[in-house]
Motif scaffolding. Structure first.
Motif, PDB file in Angstrom:
ATOM      1  N   THR A  63       0.822  -1.219   0.000  1.00  0.00           N
ATOM      2  CA  THR A  63       0.000   0.000   0.000  1.00  0.00           C
ATOM      3  C   THR A  63       0.853   1.264   0.000  1.00  0.00           C
ATOM      4  OG1 THR A  63      -1.768  -1.130   1.189  1.00  0.00           O
ATOM      5  CG2 THR A  63      -1.786   1.275   1.226  1.00  0.00           C
ATOM      6  N   ALA A  64       1.816   1.334   0.891  1.00  0.00           N
ATOM      7  CA  ALA A  64       2.650   2.537   1.025  1.00  0.00           C
ATOM      8  C   ALA A  64       3.462   2.792  -0.239  1.00  0.00           C
ATOM      9  CB  ALA A  64       3.575   2.402   2.230  1.00  0.00           C
ATOM     10  N   LEU A  65       4.036   1.728  -0.811  1.00  0.00           N
ATOM     11  CA  LEU A  65       4.862   1.862  -2.010  1.00  0.00           C
ATOM     12  C   LEU A  65       4.026   2.347  -3.196  1.00  0.00           C
ATOM     13  CD1 LEU A  65       7.483   1.461  -3.606  1.00  0.00           C
ATOM     14  CD2 LEU A  65       6.824  -0.940  -3.936  1.00  0.00           C
ATOM     15  N   LEU A  66       2.878   1.718  -3.400  1.00  0.00           N
ATOM     16  CA  LEU A  66       2.013   2.103  -4.519  1.00  0.00           C
ATOM     17  C   LEU A  66       1.480   3.520  -4.355  1.00  0.00           C
ATOM     18  CD1 LEU A  66       0.043  -1.244  -4.971  1.00  0.00           C
ATOM     19  CD2 LEU A  66       1.786  -0.307  -6.494  1.00  0.00           C
ATOM     20  N   PHE A  67       1.158   3.894  -3.105  1.00  0.00           N
ATOM     21  CA  PHE A  67       0.678   5.251  -2.831  1.00  0.00           C
ATOM     22  C   PHE A  67       1.765   6.274  -3.147  1.00  0.00           C
ATOM     23  CE2 PHE A  67       0.038   8.885   0.009  1.00  0.00           C
ATOM     24  CZ  PHE A  67      -1.268   9.231  -0.311  1.00  0.00           C
ATOM     25  N   THR A  68       2.989   5.978  -2.735  1.00  0.00           N
ATOM     26  CA  THR A  68       4.120   6.882  -2.996  1.00  0.00           C
ATOM     27  C   THR A  68       4.388   7.003  -4.494  1.00  0.00           C
ATOM     28  OG1 THR A  68       5.130   6.250  -0.880  1.00  0.00           O
ATOM     29  CG2 THR A  68       6.543   7.325  -2.502  1.00  0.00           C
ATOM     30  N   LEU A  69       4.386   5.860  -5.185  1.00  0.00           N
ATOM     31  CA  LEU A  69       4.628   5.881  -6.628  1.00  0.00           C
ATOM     32  C   LEU A  69       3.573   6.695  -7.353  1.00  0.00           C
ATOM     33  CD1 LEU A  69       5.671   2.186  -7.398  1.00  0.00           C
ATOM     34  CD2 LEU A  69       7.106   4.224  -7.572  1.00  0.00           C
ATOM     35  N   GLU A  70       2.330   6.533  -6.943  1.00  0.00           N
ATOM     36  CA  GLU A  70       1.247   7.257  -7.602  1.00  0.00           C
ATOM     37  C   GLU A  70       1.416   8.759  -7.439  1.00  0.00           C
ATOM     38  OE1 GLU A  70      -1.368   8.655  -9.758  1.00  0.00           O
ATOM     39  OE2 GLU A  70      -0.824   6.543  -9.816  1.00  0.00           O
ATOM     40  N   TRP A  71       1.824   9.196  -6.255  1.00  0.00           N
ATOM     41  CA  TRP A  71       2.006  10.628  -6.052  1.00  0.00           C
ATOM     42  C   TRP A  71       3.233  11.147  -6.797  1.00  0.00           C
ATOM     43  CZ3 TRP A  71      -0.884  14.497  -4.943  1.00  0.00           C
ATOM     44  CH2 TRP A  71      -2.061  14.295  -4.231  1.00  0.00           C
ATOM     45  N   ILE A  72       4.253  10.324  -6.918  1.00  0.00           N
ATOM     46  CA  ILE A  72       5.438  10.725  -7.709  1.00  0.00           C
ATOM     47  C   ILE A  72       5.029  10.921  -9.168  1.00  0.00           C
ATOM     48  CG2 ILE A  72       7.649   9.933  -8.625  1.00  0.00           C
ATOM     49  CD1 ILE A  72       8.145   8.571  -5.924  1.00  0.00           C
ATOM     50  N   VAL A  75       2.742  14.085  -9.516  1.00  0.00           N
ATOM     51  CA  VAL A  75       3.493  15.342  -9.416  1.00  0.00           C
ATOM     52  C   VAL A  75       4.275  15.585 -10.704  1.00  0.00           C
ATOM     53  CG1 VAL A  75       5.395  16.499  -8.233  1.00  0.00           C
ATOM     54  CG2 VAL A  75       3.626  15.349  -6.900  1.00  0.00           C
ATOM     55  N   CYS A  76       4.900  14.533 -11.237  1.00  0.00           N
ATOM     56  CA  CYS A  76       5.659  14.662 -12.492  1.00  0.00           C
ATOM     57  C   CYS A  76       4.744  15.071 -13.641  1.00  0.00           C
ATOM     58  CB  CYS A  76       6.361  13.351 -12.827  1.00  0.00           C
ATOM     59  SG  CYS A  76       7.729  12.941 -11.733  1.00  0.00           S
ATOM     60  N   TYR A  81       2.403  19.072 -17.290  1.00  0.00           N
ATOM     61  CA  TYR A  81       1.222  19.786 -17.792  1.00  0.00           C
ATOM     62  C   TYR A  81       1.431  21.299 -17.688  1.00  0.00           C
ATOM     63  CZ  TYR A  81      -3.697  21.188 -18.246  1.00  0.00           C
ATOM     64  OH  TYR A  81      -4.872  21.776 -18.638  1.00  0.00           O
ATOM     65  N   GLY A  82       2.018  21.735 -16.576  1.00  0.00           N
ATOM     66  CA  GLY A  82       2.310  23.153 -16.407  1.00  0.00           C
ATOM     67  C   GLY A  82       3.290  23.664 -17.449  1.00  0.00           C
ATOM     68  N   PHE A  83       4.329  22.866 -17.742  1.00  0.00           N
ATOM     69  CA  PHE A  83       5.306  23.252 -18.760  1.00  0.00           C
ATOM     70  C   PHE A  83       4.679  23.297 -20.158  1.00  0.00           C
ATOM     71  CE2 PHE A  83       8.900  22.160 -15.818  1.00  0.00           C
ATOM     72  CZ  PHE A  83       9.541  23.388 -15.927  1.00  0.00           C
ATOM     73  N   ARG A  84       3.735  22.392 -20.410  1.00  0.00           N
ATOM     74  CA  ARG A  84       3.061  22.409 -21.714  1.00  0.00           C
ATOM     75  C   ARG A  84       2.266  23.701 -21.897  1.00  0.00           C
ATOM     76  NH1 ARG A  84       3.120  17.784 -24.706  1.00  0.00           N
ATOM     77  NH2 ARG A  84       3.888  15.910 -23.662  1.00  0.00           N
ATOM     78  N   ILE A  85       1.578  24.115 -20.846  1.00  0.00           N
ATOM     79  CA  ILE A  85       0.829  25.381 -20.918  1.00  0.00           C
ATOM     80  C   ILE A  85       1.791  26.560 -21.067  1.00  0.00           C
ATOM     81  CG2 ILE A  85      -0.704  26.937 -19.652  1.00  0.00           C
ATOM     82  CD1 ILE A  85      -1.952  24.473 -18.351  1.00  0.00           C
TER      83      ILE A  85
END
Length: 285
Positions: A63-72, A75-76, A81-85
């Motif tokens: 759970t912790a690993l998958l949660f961390t990966l998802e947030w990484i 965020v990326c 998306y911000g750079f594309r705009i």
């Protein structure tokens, strides 16, 4: 303005915004290709993580690993998306474009999950971003075939609508008959439930959760099954005929627009051809 000044302006160094655009939106440069490849790898890994997280044993153990990966990943993708705009010459056009909407939808579920935890699984929409592989592999030459298919479906839309409306009427009739014949005692508790059975039967899925028990009901079911096999062939014929017509029209357009060789008379050259592919003579522009 002198030629030297003009050349100097053309050769002026790119701004940061232009360099970011070349990497994120460009695919001709080496940096752009590597960026797209890395992006596709991250998208694939993110989708795989979501799929694994839906497996109870893996979810409980990692759970912790998958949660961390998802947030990484989120965020990326948010930064990307911000750079594309930022780098887009027309940010509004990008935001409301197909890819712009998909890019936004790919990061929203993680943030929405704070209020609706189940929404996290909607991250699977990120798989649509892999469509960018068409740019990397230079597969845009297949877009013409996709246009033919889309045009065929568009031209057949009225026939498809009539067909679907007819099927809907047929399903309603079969469902109502089964409700009258079988009734609640055999699982056909209401007409909507009976229509569900008719849909499952006519589409040849046959879940088996509801089935007729009376001889008359079984006879109606057999008729519905036979109709189902007949119905399957109809849309195939409609769409197939339209696609064939589109291929003929496409071939006619290409033939009419092709260049003709003045020496050997061959007239099936592409518009951008400069020399005849048979005799090698120069073609008229």
């Amino acid at each position: 303005m002198s030629d030297a000044q003009t050349f100097s302006q053309k050769q002026s160094p790119k701004t940061t915004k232009e360099r970011v655009y070349d990497v994120i939106f460009g695919y001709d440069s080496k940096a752009g290709r590597w960026f797209d490849l890395a992006l596709i790898c991250m998208i694939t890994a993110s989708v795989l993580a979501v799929m694994l997280d839906s497996v109870l044993s893996i979810h409980q153990k990692y759970t912790a690993l998958l949660f961390t990966l998802e947030w990484i990943f989120t965020v990326c993708f948010t930064i990307e998306y911000g750079f594309r705009i930022y780098s887009s010459p027309k940010p509004r056009t990008y935001i409301f474009s197909f890819y712009g909407i998909i890019d936004l939808l790919s990061i929203l579920p993680t943030y929405i999950a704070f209020l609706f935890p189940a929404a996290a699984y909607l991250i699977i929409v990120r798989i649509l971003r892999v469509l960018r592989i068409f740019r990397i592999l230079k597969m845009f030459r297949y877009i013409g075939e996709a246009d033919i298919l889309f045009s065929a479906l568009l031209k057949a839309r009225r026939k498809i609508f009539v067909f679907m409306f007819t099927v809907l009427i047929l399903i309603t009739i079969f469902g109502t008959l089964m409700f009258i014949i079988e009734g609640p005692t055999n699982g056909f508790v209401n007409i909507p439930q009976s229509i569900y059975w008719a849909i499952v039967t006519i589409t040849t899925v046959g879940y088996g959760d509801i089935s007729p028990h009376t001889p008359f009901g079984q006879a109606i079911a057999a008729l519905a099954m036979i109709c189902g096999y007949a119905i399957i062939a109809v849309p195939t014929g409609i769409i197939g005929a339209e696609i064939l017509q589109e291929f003929k029209l496409d071939g006619t357009r290409k033939h009419n627009n092709s260049k003709r060789c003045g020496e050997c008379g061959l007239d099936s050259h592409a518009n951008d051809a400069s020399f005849c592919r048979v005799c090698g003579s120069k073609l008229a522009s």
